[in-house]
Design an enzyme around this catalytic site. Structure first.
Site, short mmCIF file in Angstrom:
data_model
loop_
_atom_site.label_atom_id
_atom_site.label_comp_id
_atom_site.label_asym_id
_atom_site.label_seq_id
_atom_site.Cartn_x
_atom_site.Cartn_y
_atom_site.Cartn_z
N HIS A 29 0.86 -1.20 0.00
CA HIS A 29 0.00 0.00 0.00
C HIS A 29 0.88 1.24 0.00
O HIS A 29 2.10 1.14 0.13
CB HIS A 29 -1.00 -0.03 1.16
CG HIS A 29 -0.39 0.10 2.53
ND1 HIS A 29 0.43 -0.85 3.07
CD2 HIS A 29 -0.49 1.09 3.47
CE1 HIS A 29 0.80 -0.47 4.29
NE2 HIS A 29 0.26 0.71 4.55
N HIS A 31 1.45 3.98 1.91
CA HIS A 31 1.95 4.79 3.03
C HIS A 31 3.47 4.92 3.00
O HIS A 31 4.19 3.98 2.66
CB HIS A 31 1.51 4.18 4.36
CG HIS A 31 0.05 4.44 4.66
ND1 HIS A 31 -0.68 3.67 5.52
CD2 HIS A 31 -0.80 5.40 4.19
CE1 HIS A 31 -1.93 4.14 5.59
NE2 HIS A 31 -2.02 5.19 4.78
N ASP A 33 5.80 4.94 5.17
CA ASP A 33 6.65 4.02 5.92
C ASP A 33 6.71 2.63 5.28
O ASP A 33 7.33 1.71 5.82
CB ASP A 33 6.21 3.93 7.40
CG ASP A 33 4.78 3.48 7.59
OD1 ASP A 33 3.96 3.65 6.67
OD2 ASP A 33 4.47 2.96 8.69
N HIS A 34 6.07 2.48 4.11
CA HIS A 34 6.14 1.22 3.35
C HIS A 34 6.78 1.42 1.97
O HIS A 34 7.19 0.44 1.35
CB HIS A 34 4.74 0.60 3.20
CG HIS A 34 4.19 0.14 4.51
ND1 HIS A 34 4.03 -1.19 4.83
CD2 HIS A 34 3.81 0.83 5.61
CE1 HIS A 34 3.56 -1.29 6.07
NE2 HIS A 34 3.42 -0.07 6.56
N HIS A 87 -7.54 -0.64 5.49
CA HIS A 87 -6.50 0.27 6.01
C HIS A 87 -6.28 1.38 4.99
O HIS A 87 -6.29 2.56 5.32
CB HIS A 87 -5.23 -0.53 6.26
CG HIS A 87 -4.06 0.28 6.72
ND1 HIS A 87 -4.00 0.88 7.96
CD2 HIS A 87 -2.88 0.58 6.10
CE1 HIS A 87 -2.84 1.53 8.08
NE2 HIS A 87 -2.15 1.36 6.96
N ASP A 108 -0.23 -3.60 6.37
CA ASP A 108 -0.84 -3.08 7.59
C ASP A 108 -2.31 -3.51 7.72
O ASP A 108 -3.13 -2.77 8.28
CB ASP A 108 -0.77 -1.55 7.62
CG ASP A 108 0.64 -1.05 7.89
OD1 ASP A 108 1.53 -1.87 8.19
OD2 ASP A 108 0.84 0.18 7.81
N HIS A 146 4.51 -4.39 10.82
CA HIS A 146 5.06 -3.77 12.03
C HIS A 146 5.14 -4.76 13.19
O HIS A 146 4.30 -5.65 13.30
CB HIS A 146 4.20 -2.58 12.47
CG HIS A 146 4.16 -1.46 11.48
ND1 HIS A 146 5.14 -0.50 11.39
CD2 HIS A 146 3.26 -1.17 10.51
CE1 HIS A 146 4.84 0.35 10.41
NE2 HIS A 146 3.70 -0.04 9.85
ZN LIG Z 1 -0.09 1.80 6.46
#
Ligand SMILES: [Zn+2]
Length: 234
Positions: A29, A31, A33-34, A87, A108, A146
């Protein structure tokens, strides 16, 4: 192959230590942080980037939907794609059905004893997505985005104090973290036994959610939404 590289430097360091080159980048996805490390990795290696067709992924070469499958070049790993919105709106998962044991990369959406927040989707969508993942074989290894395991465990115990599998898992996961090791991957079987978001059909969890809400709750999505809201404030 790297999944959801939020940062390029640890991936580069690991490849150098192992004496290997990168074969492919996968993103579940959009985001930061990915996907934040994708540009840095592409600057070093020219490799394909597999990601959801419905989201903006830096450097994406292959936009994917549910039903697509492909072989990761260079490492001979066959992956199938599932749509798992909730998400984010276009979130996908990668499943290696033929690996022994099977592998799941779920970003996530599903965590060890938890699930992602609903930033772009509805409770109904997330319940459908989690149902899809829970139907995978019990020995499927769950590689999520995570290490939230111990925090999620505290919440799971509050929601379902009578679940004896939680006490057993707590001892094991705490010992793992005490040794400085990751608790991941978990398995789909462990998640079915201990993850409150996969257990909304259990009468104990419905009861706890209704008590927390202070009212009777309707369908499964309503139970899920209450447990999710409870976790957000926990
Ligand atoms: Zn995420």
């Amino acid at each position: 192959m790297v999944v959801d590289p939020g940062d390029a430097s640890p991936v580069i360091a690991r490849c150098e230590r192992e004496g290997v080159t990168l074969a492919a980048i996968l993103a579940t996805h959009h985001h930061g942080d990915h996907v934040g490390g994708i540009a840095g990795l592409l600057a070093r290696w020219s490799v394909p980037v597999y990601g959801p067709a419905r989201e903006t992924i830096p450097g994406r070469t292959h936009g994917l939907h549910e039903g697509d499958s492909f072989t990761v070049p260079g490492i001979d790993l066959r992956l199938s794609v599932l749509d798992i919105p909730g998400h984010t709106a276009g979130h996908i998962a990668f499943v290696a059905h033929a690996a022994t044991p099977p592998l799941l990369f779920c970003g996530d959406t599903l965590f060890a004893m938890g699930c992602g927040r609903l930033f772009e989707g509805t409770p109904r969508q997330m319940v459908d997505s989690l149902d899809k993942l829970a139907r995978l074989p019990g020995d499927t290894l769950v590689y999520c985005g995570h290490e939230y395991t111990l925090a999620n465990l505290r919440f799971a115990r509050a929601v379902e104090p009578a679940n004896s599998s939680l006490g057993e898992r707590e001892r094991r996961e705490k010992a793992t973290r005490d040794r400085g090791l990751p608790t991941l991957p978990s398995t789909i079987g462990e998640e079915r036994a201990t993850n409150p978001f996969l257990r909304i059909d259990q009468t104990g969890i419905r009861g706890a959610a209704q008590q927390h809400a202070g009212r009777a709750l309707g369908d499964r999505a309503a139970v899920f939404a209450e447990v999710r809201a409870w976790k957000n404030a926990f």
